[in-house]
Design a protein around this motif. Structure first.
Motif, PDB file in Angstrom:
ATOM      1  N   THR A 139      11.453   6.248   4.066  1.00 29.37           N
ATOM      2  CA  THR A 139      11.308   7.337   3.090  1.00 29.37           C
ATOM      3  C   THR A 139      10.185   7.038   2.096  1.00 29.37           C
ATOM      4  N   LEU A 168       6.967   7.804   3.874  1.00 26.84           N
ATOM      5  CA  LEU A 168       6.787   9.263   3.934  1.00 26.84           C
ATOM      6  C   LEU A 168       6.332   9.802   2.578  1.00 26.84           C
ATOM      7  N   GLY A 193       2.763   9.001   2.212  1.00 28.49           N
ATOM      8  CA  GLY A 193       1.960   9.937   3.003  1.00 28.49           C
ATOM      9  C   GLY A 193       1.801  11.273   2.303  1.00 28.49           C
TER      10      GLY A 193
END
Length: 443
Positions: free
Chosen positions: A414, A417, A420
């Protein structure tokens, strides 16, 4: 001899109302005149004054709306003015009667204003208020809820002159090429049969035949509108632009995009998303072309007319020709800068700095409430995502071995992510509110 067109005795939209910050004075320029938009905390209506205090000519746009009186206060010496522009308070006055006896002598120039079709309108001639009251606004018949239309609004300052903007919007044949991949496709471009229906001092009307039945209306000095009908249906869509002369070599576009279908979609797509994905790109696609084209035309016009400088052999050029003839006939081919004390150069200076020419933040984002707020929220989200990544990775590192084996991998995933998403915001989305170079050869 033909009477000269009076640019000052017309209504102009300054901005979509939703984009005006009500808590502070907002500067804006129209026809070379610096104005200030403001709203009393005791009123629902905006006012537009000449942006200068009568005391020492300081800009009122640097002032503030007083919390107690609701009046506009000059930040230089604290003079205050009510909604009519009358001076109500002078802090330096030894005798209160000084203000009472000279209120109107100390007043600010206040201009006629209207709020209609989600736009704030101003009449830039303070000496013809009666004419302003009897002159209808140049409203579009498409901006009408009763006819089933929905619309969104957009505003942007542009790095070229008013006449160049009008000429560009009046030219539908450039769309598949200048806006390829955004609003058109150069591979499917076809000749445009354009006919002039009417041409007078106060209205030029044209129509095009083809896949869509289109009527183009120019109501000088600012409304230039496309009304498009979809064949074999009652669907209609349009483009309503108001071309605003700001100063020599500068203009502003206030645009509205009406349609009478896909109304649910209209409610769910954020206004700012539409701006950064489509509206800004369309204006970017024109900006470099028009900035340099304008410079070259001015150079040529030192020794010849636009009629020989341009080569206009096709039907698609008819509305450009009609506008240029109108501009020559009724305006002598120039804007009235001399009437406001501006000596316009024979040609503007060309600017090769693409970051300045395509500076979306200064031209649009800072003026648009939707984009301003979206940018602020995205920047906050960006900080939160980075903080989450740092805290999560640090937390996993100090977890006991048993918990790290069970929770560490999901938390790291997580966090990655989130990193990102942070990178996408930083390098892809947020730059669209500031500057994205538009290179036609790469489209």
């Amino acid at each position: 001899m033909q009477a000269e067109f009076n640019f000052f005795q017309h209504w102009y939209p300054l901005s979509p109302i939703e984009d005006i910050a009500p808590q502070r004075p907002v500067p804006v320029t129209l026809l070379g005149i610096r104005l200030v938009i403001w709203k009393s905390k005791l009123s629902e209506n905006y006012r537009v004054f000449l942006d200068q205090c009568p005391h020492r000519l300081a800009p009122l746009s640097e002032g503030r709306v007083d919390d107690k009186t609701g009046n506009l206060m000059c930040s230089y010496h604290g003079w205050q003015f009510d909604e009519q522009g009358i001076c109500t308070h002078i802090p330096q006055a030894e005798n209160p009667e000084l203000v009472a006896k000279n209120q109107r002598n100390f007043c600010v120039v206040s201009l006629p204003v209207r709020q209609e079709n989600d736009l704030l309108w101003v009449w830039p001639d303070a000496d013809s208020t009666e004419l302003a009251a009897n002159t209808p606004l140049p409203l579009s018949p498409q901006i009408d809820v009763k006819k089933g239309f929905v619309w969104s609004s957009y505003v942007r300052d542009l790095e070229y002159d008013w006449q160049t903007l009008v000429e560009n919007v009046a030219d539908p044949s450039h769309v598949p090429f200048a806006h390829h991949g955004v609003q058109g496709n150069r591979e499917t471009a076809t000749p445009i049969a354009l006919n002039i229906i009417k041409s007078t001092e106060n209205l030029i009307e044209a129509s095009t035949a083809g896949r869509f039945q289109t009527t183009i209306t120019f109501e000088p000095p600012c409304r230039l509108e496309y009304a498009i009908s979809v064949p074999n249906s009652d669907k209609q869509l349009g483009l309503v632009t108001y071309c605003i002369p700001v100063s020599p070599g500068k203009c502003r576009i206030v645009a509205q995009f009406p349609r009478n279908f896909a109304k649910t979609l209209h409610r769910f797509i954020p206004r700012w998303w539409n701006h950064i994905k489509t509206r800004n790109q369309v204006l970017d696609g024109d900006m470099i072309l028009l900035h340099q084209q304008e410079y070259l035309l001015q150079q040529k016009q030192l020794s010849e007319s636009w009629k020989t400088a341009y080569k206009l052999p096709t039907s698609a050029d008819r509305l450009v020709i009609e506008f240029r003839n109108w501009f020559d006939k009724y305006c002598q081919g120039k804007l009235p800068w001399h009437q406001v004390g501006i000596i316009a150069p024979e040609r503007w200076q060309i600017n090769d700095n693409r970051a300045v020419i395509l500076d979306c933040y200064k031209q649009h984002t800072q003026h648009c409430s939707s984009c301003r707020n979206a940018l602020k929220n995205l920047q906050h989200l960006q900080i939160a995502l980075l903080a989450y990544f740092v805290i999560t990775i640090s937390g996993v590192a100090i977890l006991p071995d048993a918990l790290r084996m069970r929770l560490g991998l999901p938390l790291v995933i997580t966090a990655l992510l989130g990193l990102g998403a942070y990178s996408w915001l930083k390098f892809r989305l947020i730059p669209k509110f500031y500057f994205v170079d538009y290179i036609h050869a790469e489209k």
